[in-house]
Design a protein around this motif. Structure first.
Motif, PDB file in Angstrom:
ATOM      1  N   GLY A 248       0.822  -1.200   0.000  1.00  0.00           N
ATOM      2  CA  GLY A 248       0.000   0.000   0.000  1.00  0.00           C
ATOM      3  C   GLY A 248       0.855   1.248   0.000  1.00  0.00           C
ATOM      4  O   GLY A 248       2.086   1.182  -0.108  1.00  0.00           O
ATOM      5  N   ILE A 249       0.189   2.381   0.111  1.00  0.00           N
ATOM      6  CA  ILE A 249       0.873   3.679   0.166  1.00  0.00           C
ATOM      7  C   ILE A 249       0.692   4.262   1.560  1.00  0.00           C
ATOM      8  O   ILE A 249      -0.435   4.383   2.044  1.00  0.00           O
ATOM      9  N   SER A 250       1.788   4.618   2.200  1.00  0.00           N
ATOM     10  CA  SER A 250       1.753   5.034   3.598  1.00  0.00           C
ATOM     11  C   SER A 250       2.346   6.418   3.802  1.00  0.00           C
ATOM     12  O   SER A 250       3.485   6.678   3.405  1.00  0.00           O
ATOM     13  N   GLN A 251       1.586   7.291   4.430  1.00  0.00           N
ATOM     14  CA  GLN A 251       2.100   8.604   4.821  1.00  0.00           C
ATOM     15  C   GLN A 251       3.059   8.476   5.999  1.00  0.00           C
ATOM     16  O   GLN A 251       4.020   9.245   6.107  1.00  0.00           O
ATOM     17  N   LEU A 252       2.800   7.511   6.877  1.00  0.00           N
ATOM     18  CA  LEU A 252       3.670   7.316   8.042  1.00  0.00           C
ATOM     19  C   LEU A 252       5.055   6.832   7.616  1.00  0.00           C
ATOM     20  O   LEU A 252       6.065   7.261   8.186  1.00  0.00           O
ATOM     21  N   ALA A 253       5.113   5.964   6.626  1.00  0.00           N
ATOM     22  CA  ALA A 253       6.414   5.523   6.097  1.00  0.00           C
ATOM     23  C   ALA A 253       7.124   6.689   5.423  1.00  0.00           C
ATOM     24  O   ALA A 253       8.343   6.839   5.543  1.00  0.00           O
ATOM     25  N   GLY A 254       6.360   7.532   4.709  1.00  0.00           N
ATOM     26  CA  GLY A 254       6.951   8.708   4.087  1.00  0.00           C
ATOM     27  C   GLY A 254       7.538   9.652   5.110  1.00  0.00           C
ATOM     28  O   GLY A 254       8.625  10.214   4.916  1.00  0.00           O
ATOM     29  N   THR A 255       6.829   9.838   6.207  1.00  0.00           N
ATOM     30  CA  THR A 255       7.329  10.697   7.287  1.00  0.00           C
ATOM     31  C   THR A 255       8.615  10.145   7.873  1.00  0.00           C
ATOM     32  O   THR A 255       9.573  10.884   8.122  1.00  0.00           O
ATOM     33  N   LYS A 256       8.657   8.842   8.078  1.00  0.00           N
ATOM     34  CA  LYS A 256       9.858   8.208   8.631  1.00  0.00           C
ATOM     35  C   LYS A 256      11.035   8.342   7.676  1.00  0.00           C
ATOM     36  O   LYS A 256      12.171   8.634   8.103  1.00  0.00           O
ATOM     37  N   ALA A 257      10.783   8.168   6.388  1.00  0.00           N
ATOM     38  CA  ALA A 257      11.858   8.288   5.394  1.00  0.00           C
ATOM     39  C   ALA A 257      12.425   9.701   5.382  1.00  0.00           C
ATOM     40  O   ALA A 257      13.651   9.898   5.326  1.00  0.00           O
ATOM     41  N   ILE A 258      11.545  10.698   5.451  1.00  0.00           N
ATOM     42  CA  ILE A 258      12.001  12.091   5.427  1.00  0.00           C
ATOM     43  C   ILE A 258      12.777  12.419   6.693  1.00  0.00           C
ATOM     44  O   ILE A 258      13.813  13.085   6.638  1.00  0.00           O
ATOM     45  N   LYS A 259      12.296  11.970   7.847  1.00  0.00           N
ATOM     46  CA  LYS A 259      12.992  12.247   9.104  1.00  0.00           C
ATOM     47  C   LYS A 259      14.397  11.665   9.098  1.00  0.00           C
ATOM     48  O   LYS A 259      15.354  12.323   9.531  1.00  0.00           O
ATOM     49  N   GLU A 260      14.536  10.441   8.615  1.00  0.00           N
ATOM     50  CA  GLU A 260      15.852   9.809   8.593  1.00  0.00           C
ATOM     51  C   GLU A 260      16.802  10.545   7.655  1.00  0.00           C
ATOM     52  O   GLU A 260      17.975  10.783   8.000  1.00  0.00           O
ATOM     53  N   THR A 261      16.319  10.912   6.484  1.00  0.00           N
ATOM     54  CA  THR A 261      17.168  11.619   5.519  1.00  0.00           C
ATOM     55  C   THR A 261      17.520  13.018   6.027  1.00  0.00           C
ATOM     56  O   THR A 261      18.659  13.472   5.874  1.00  0.00           O
ATOM     57  N   ALA A 262      16.557  13.710   6.639  1.00  0.00           N
ATOM     58  CA  ALA A 262      16.810  15.053   7.164  1.00  0.00           C
ATOM     59  C   ALA A 262      17.849  15.011   8.280  1.00  0.00           C
ATOM     60  O   ALA A 262      18.737  15.873   8.351  1.00  0.00           O
ATOM     61  N   LEU A 263      17.755  14.017   9.141  1.00  0.00           N
ATOM     62  CA  LEU A 263      18.729  13.903  10.231  1.00  0.00           C
ATOM     63  C   LEU A 263      20.125  13.625   9.688  1.00  0.00           C
ATOM     64  O   LEU A 263      21.117  14.213  10.155  1.00  0.00           O
ATOM     65  N   SER A 264      20.218  12.758   8.683  1.00  0.00           N
ATOM     66  CA  SER A 264      21.533  12.456   8.112  1.00  0.00           C
ATOM     67  C   SER A 264      22.140  13.685   7.456  1.00  0.00           C
ATOM     68  O   SER A 264      23.351  13.916   7.532  1.00  0.00           O
ATOM     69  N   ARG A 265      21.304  14.518   6.827  1.00  0.00           N
ATOM     70  CA  ARG A 265      21.814  15.734   6.188  1.00  0.00           C
ATOM     71  C   ARG A 265      22.233  16.761   7.242  1.00  0.00           C
ATOM     72  O   ARG A 265      23.209  17.489   7.061  1.00  0.00           O
ATOM     73  N   ALA A 266      21.518  16.829   8.356  1.00  0.00           N
ATOM     74  CA  ALA A 266      21.895  17.739   9.434  1.00  0.00           C
ATOM     75  C   ALA A 266      23.247  17.346  10.032  1.00  0.00           C
ATOM     76  O   ALA A 266      24.085  18.211  10.337  1.00  0.00           O
ATOM     77  N   VAL A 267      23.472  16.050  10.172  1.00  0.00           N
ATOM     78  CA  VAL A 267      24.758  15.567  10.683  1.00  0.00           C
ATOM     79  C   VAL A 267      25.877  15.936   9.712  1.00  0.00           C
ATOM     80  O   VAL A 267      26.961  16.389  10.125  1.00  0.00           O
ATOM     81  N   LEU A 268      25.628  15.759   8.426  1.00  0.00           N
ATOM     82  CA  LEU A 268      26.621  16.082   7.403  1.00  0.00           C
ATOM     83  C   LEU A 268      27.030  17.550   7.458  1.00  0.00           C
ATOM     84  O   LEU A 268      28.220  17.884   7.560  1.00  0.00           O
ATOM     85  N   VAL A 269      26.070  18.457   7.418  1.00  0.00           N
ATOM     86  CA  VAL A 269      26.374  19.880   7.364  1.00  0.00           C
ATOM     87  C   VAL A 269      26.858  20.388   8.718  1.00  0.00           C
ATOM     88  O   VAL A 269      27.797  21.203   8.788  1.00  0.00           O
TER      89      VAL A 269
END
Length: 349
Positions: A248-269
């Motif tokens: 199926g299509i999940s907004q909760l999975a989308g939120t989790k994916a964005i949070k993980e990517t955003a955190l990794s980018r914050a660590v990088l910068v």
């Protein structure tokens, strides 16, 4: 016939073992299809080793035709992958495809937004962005360029399971423009305060020049990801079972994916901004800088580029590219659609 990306992903671990390690250690989760056993147990360092290989900048020299040929070679090799594990052409084709092709669509990414392009393009922008600008115009200009490139990179490498056509929705375009505008203003805020209010105060200068930019720019980078990929909050992303079947299509999975990517980018910068400041603060207390004060600026610039280059594979490895989420943490409609306890999604980059 088009390359079935998910199909050859299932064999990637077998192909990449002889390329990267000489032991039976499981390799990076970002390359594995959910059907690969042990995906959830894969550790940080195997992912890091594979990112170090995939981020090879020489892959940027490959033409679209060469990338398409690599995809075709992988497709033709599927029936005999076990016999071609040691084939250098297969390894190179795999690396080229992973660094240049979007995993959701199978389309070749624009050259400047491929995984291996991030360091050579973002490093000079980061160096210029972090220069001690005397005026606001150059500060805004370089901040705008850095945030614009980041937004383009985030957009090109987002999860595309619910938007596989080449046309970018208007809402996504507006989100990207808003992300660049907002994060640019946020990024130059310490410079603005420093120039206008605290230029004659040494203590305040230290805070706004060396300390405050670290959390501010880390936050700006995280927000860049979250805003550009905001479409995934609303529309959701596909989740699949262990066999790769879409549940199926999940907004909760989308939120989790964005949070993980955003955190990794914050660590990088954040690390890219903090490390040179710490080194410069230390060097300013040494006799070396007293004798060679002009060496301080080049050292800062080299350190900035070096730390960013070091942190790119580290930040990319913080989370597996193929994310995992419990069925109980998803929407009721998805929970009722499968009996699988664990479901999977493409996190994006």
């Amino acid at each position: 016939m088009e390359l079935n990306v998910n199909q050859w992903r299932r064999e990637q671990m077998k192909l990449m073992k002889p390329l990267l390690v000489d032991c039976d250690m499981l390799l990076a989760g970002y390359m594995l299809h959910p059907t690969e056993p042990g995906t959830a147990r894969l550790s940080f360092f195997p992912r890091l080793f594979q990112w170090l290989d995939v981020l090879d900048p020489t892959t940027l020299l490959a033409s679209n035709k060469e990338i398409e040929n690599a995809q075709t070679l992988l497709q033709d090799s599927l029936p005999s992958l076990k016999e071609t594990v040691k084939d250098e052409k297969i390894k190179e084709a795999l690396k080229l495809t992973l660094s240049s092709v979007h995993p959701d669509t199978g389309d070749v990414l624009p050259t400047i937004f491929r995984a291996s392009a991030f360091t050579p393009l973002a490093a000079p922008l980061a160096v210029a962005m972090l220069l001690p600008h005397k005026g606001m115009k150059p500060a805004v200009f370089w901040q705008f360029l850095f945030q614009s490139y980041s937004a383009g990179y985030n957009l090109a490498n987002r999860n595309k399971t619910t938007c596989k056509d080449e046309k970018i929705p208007l809402k996504q375009v507006l989100l990207s423009v808003g992300a660049v505008s907002y994060t640019t203003c946020l990024g130059v805020f310490p410079q603005f305060v420093m120039n206008r209010y605290v230029s004659n105060n040494p203590a305040a200068y230290t805070v706004f020049r060396k300390i405050l930019p670290v959390p501010v720019l880390a936050l700006a980078s995280a927000l860049n990801v979250a805003i550009v990929r905001g479409f995934e909050f609303d529309k959701g992303i596909e989740v699949v079972d262990e066999n790769g079947n879409v549940v199926g299509i999940s907004q909760l999975a989308g939120t989790k994916a964005i949070k993980e990517t955003a955190l990794s980018r914050a660590v990088l910068v954040g690390a890219t901004v903090a490390a040179p400041n710490i080194l410069v603060s230390y060097l300013q207390r040494t006799n070396f800088i007293s004798k060679f004060p002009l060496a301080l600026a080049p050292i800062r610039h080299i350190m900035t580029a070096f730390v960013l280059g070091l942190m790119v594979p580290i930040s990319f490895s913080l989370y597996p590219q193929t994310g995992k989420i419990k069925r109980s943490n998803l929407e009721p409609s998805i929970q009722s659609a499968t009996t699988e306890e664990d479901l999977y999604y493409n996190r994006g980059l």
